[in-house]
Write a protein that holds these residues in place. Sequence first.
Motif, PDB file in Angstrom:
ATOM      1  N   LEU A  27       0.860  -1.175   0.000  1.00  0.00           N
ATOM      2  CA  LEU A  27       0.000   0.000   0.000  1.00  0.00           C
ATOM      3  C   LEU A  27       0.896   1.225   0.000  1.00  0.00           C
ATOM      4  O   LEU A  27       1.719   1.411   0.900  1.00  0.00           O
ATOM      5  CB  LEU A  27      -0.907   0.004   1.236  1.00  0.00           C
ATOM      6  N   LEU A  28       0.771   2.026  -1.038  1.00  0.00           N
ATOM      7  CA  LEU A  28       1.559   3.246  -1.182  1.00  0.00           C
ATOM      8  C   LEU A  28       0.629   4.441  -1.196  1.00  0.00           C
ATOM      9  O   LEU A  28      -0.502   4.357  -1.683  1.00  0.00           O
ATOM     10  CB  LEU A  28       2.366   3.219  -2.485  1.00  0.00           C
ATOM     11  N   GLY A  29       1.123   5.575  -0.692  1.00  0.00           N
ATOM     12  CA  GLY A  29       0.293   6.769  -0.731  1.00  0.00           C
ATOM     13  C   GLY A  29       0.859   7.900   0.096  1.00  0.00           C
ATOM     14  O   GLY A  29       2.025   7.884   0.515  1.00  0.00           O
ATOM     15  N   ASP A  30       0.017   8.901   0.335  1.00  0.00           N
ATOM     16  CA  ASP A  30       0.383  10.083   1.111  1.00  0.00           C
ATOM     17  C   ASP A  30      -0.539  10.201   2.315  1.00  0.00           C
ATOM     18  O   ASP A  30      -1.764  10.059   2.178  1.00  0.00           O
ATOM     19  CB  ASP A  30       0.247  11.359   0.270  1.00  0.00           C
ATOM     20  N   VAL A  31       0.039  10.476   3.470  1.00  0.00           N
ATOM     21  CA  VAL A  31      -0.743  10.581   4.695  1.00  0.00           C
ATOM     22  C   VAL A  31      -0.120  11.635   5.603  1.00  0.00           C
ATOM     23  O   VAL A  31       1.085  11.899   5.537  1.00  0.00           O
ATOM     24  CB  VAL A  31      -0.809   9.212   5.417  1.00  0.00           C
ATOM     25  N   ARG A  32      -0.942  12.209   6.432  1.00  0.00           N
ATOM     26  CA  ARG A  32      -0.440  13.204   7.388  1.00  0.00           C
ATOM     27  C   ARG A  32      -0.175  12.520   8.727  1.00  0.00           C
ATOM     28  O   ARG A  32      -0.960  11.690   9.190  1.00  0.00           O
ATOM     29  CB  ARG A  32      -1.462  14.325   7.559  1.00  0.00           C
ATOM     30  N   ALA A  33       0.970  12.883   9.347  1.00  0.00           N
ATOM     31  CA  ALA A  33       1.355  12.306  10.643  1.00  0.00           C
ATOM     32  C   ALA A  33       2.020  13.411  11.459  1.00  0.00           C
ATOM     33  O   ALA A  33       3.240  13.557  11.452  1.00  0.00           O
ATOM     34  CB  ALA A  33       2.302  11.129  10.445  1.00  0.00           C
ATOM     35  N   ASP A  34       1.221  14.201  12.172  1.00  0.00           N
ATOM     36  CA  ASP A  34       1.724  15.402  12.826  1.00  0.00           C
ATOM     37  C   ASP A  34       2.710  15.118  13.960  1.00  0.00           C
ATOM     38  O   ASP A  34       3.539  15.958  14.279  1.00  0.00           O
ATOM     39  CB  ASP A  34       0.562  16.240  13.365  1.00  0.00           C
ATOM     40  N   ARG A  35       2.633  13.946  14.568  1.00  0.00           N
ATOM     41  CA  ARG A  35       3.537  13.662  15.678  1.00  0.00           C
ATOM     42  C   ARG A  35       4.925  13.204  15.234  1.00  0.00           C
ATOM     43  O   ARG A  35       5.840  13.134  16.057  1.00  0.00           O
ATOM     44  CB  ARG A  35       2.929  12.603  16.604  1.00  0.00           C
TER      45      ARG A  35
ATOM     46  N   PRO B 260       3.451  -2.935   3.779  1.00  0.00           N
ATOM     47  CA  PRO B 260       2.966  -4.220   3.272  1.00  0.00           C
ATOM     48  C   PRO B 260       1.461  -4.334   3.468  1.00  0.00           C
ATOM     49  O   PRO B 260       0.924  -3.909   4.494  1.00  0.00           O
ATOM     50  CB  PRO B 260       3.724  -5.249   4.113  1.00  0.00           C
ATOM     51  N   LEU B 261       0.774  -4.905   2.487  1.00  0.00           N
ATOM     52  CA  LEU B 261      -0.681  -5.038   2.556  1.00  0.00           C
ATOM     53  C   LEU B 261      -1.045  -6.497   2.318  1.00  0.00           C
ATOM     54  O   LEU B 261      -0.822  -7.038   1.234  1.00  0.00           O
ATOM     55  CB  LEU B 261      -1.346  -4.145   1.507  1.00  0.00           C
ATOM     56  N   ALA B 262      -1.589  -7.122   3.333  1.00  0.00           N
ATOM     57  CA  ALA B 262      -1.978  -8.527   3.225  1.00  0.00           C
ATOM     58  C   ALA B 262      -3.096  -8.683   2.197  1.00  0.00           C
ATOM     59  O   ALA B 262      -3.894  -7.761   1.968  1.00  0.00           O
ATOM     60  CB  ALA B 262      -2.433  -9.054   4.582  1.00  0.00           C
TER      61      ALA B 262
ATOM     62  N   THR C 114      -2.487   3.795  -3.486  1.00  0.00           N
ATOM     63  CA  THR C 114      -2.607   2.795  -4.531  1.00  0.00           C
ATOM     64  C   THR C 114      -2.071   1.475  -4.003  1.00  0.00           C
ATOM     65  O   THR C 114      -1.214   1.457  -3.109  1.00  0.00           O
ATOM     66  CB  THR C 114      -1.831   3.217  -5.790  1.00  0.00           C
ATOM     67  N   VAL C 115      -2.588   0.390  -4.520  1.00  0.00           N
ATOM     68  CA  VAL C 115      -2.060  -0.926  -4.194  1.00  0.00           C
ATOM     69  C   VAL C 115      -1.059  -1.292  -5.290  1.00  0.00           C
ATOM     70  O   VAL C 115      -1.400  -1.289  -6.483  1.00  0.00           O
ATOM     71  CB  VAL C 115      -3.173  -1.984  -4.110  1.00  0.00           C
TER      72      VAL C 115
END
Length: 470
Positions: A185-193, A228-230, A262-263
Amino acid sequence: MDIDVLIAGAGPTGLTLAIDLARRGIGVRIVERADTYFAGSRGDGLQPRTLEVFDDLGVVDEVLAAGMAPVPMRVHVGGEVVGERRMSPVAEPSPSRPYPSPWMLGQSRTEAILRDRLACFGVTVELGTELTGFDQDADGVTATLNGAETVRSQYLVGADGGRSLVRKSLGIAFEGSTDESIRMLLGDVRADRLDHSVGHWFAAADDPMAGIAMTPLSGGRSFQFGAPLAADREPSLATLQELFDRLAGPAAVPLTELTWSTVWRPNVRLAERFRDGRVFLAGDAAHVHPPTGGQGLNTGVQDAYNLGWKLADGSPELLDSYQRERRAVAERVLGISSELLRKYTEGDPDAHERGENTRQLDVGYRAEGETSPVLAAGDRAPDAPLKDPRGGDLRLFDLFRGPHGAVLDFGGRSGLTGEHVHTVLRPGSSSTVDTVGAYLDVDGHAFEAYGVTGSAVFHIRPDSYVGSRS
């Protein structure tokens, strides 16, 4: 003819080609079947040779301002920080290599910069416009857009991705394989910490090579991730958060704003040929890479840079050379990316390391079996600092920039003249009647970069590769 060149696909490859053609005064249309522009990081690593191409196209300053240098990857194993590592050493600019290291910029932002540059030539991307079919004859290509509009062009270029309609319509084999055993699993995500000044690798203590990579994106708080995406899990923010909690600790880093995903499965393919008559393939339509090594986008940009001036010229010899030159490069680069992928899947602890061969500065177009001096025909033309006849500072890249080729006359003894013939003299040389207007090499860097000990003439192609030396 309605247009000189029709380009299907408005990703980095299609945009680069459209800019290169438009600046040469070639009539071009670029169509994109999607209704909106892509929004996501995807190919976020720009290699040094791509930055040199962007320098020539007039967009490198915007790319550098919008992006960021690669950062160290902080390694978290079993919830503890165990160190930091870099994919490759930090390299300082040199006279021959002004952009020695990769640069990080999300693909959608790169595309926006390229679209703005293309607009400077009066050309815009036609969204929601799908190439639905085409036929070619000895004089041109007749294409159908959205099943209704008919367009007649001299050439058609398929830059329409891995599922290319252009390639499939031509019946060109897309040789290679897809590994269904690996699912990411690839993509963009926000992680403020998370500390945004570094990248992060999260893994379990019993399997430190299998984990989640978080790479910071410029201009905000988002990260590009790979996890990794099962096979039995759906691609979602909840799935990503669950895996993250397992590796980083429950609720240690809340994730928000999954803006693109995207997968991905390892899909390594190379088109049997890059040309069929008046139709050409470029970018992912011609070669699909694993993300390891950051080669896919960059190889596509350089396909376009190689093809643009050849389409503008139109001579059969140059058009024939596109496939010969670029398919060999794509095959080599696919090998590099595939080897890095193998190291990852086998748990090689050095899998993260990137060598000089990933920067694409060593790409050349020499004929097989040719033995040559330091810079043989087909090698990249290096940069170097010069002084102009008035004593001002400039670079060889300034002389190359634009749609033209150039001639470098080291020593000023060739007798060649013309607008783009440039005499380069050694440091301390004085201009004579024959060398009025000559450029002065700064500290001998130009002579050194081109391997010149006495005098020599280099013919530089419009794509800033050495065409010949005498």
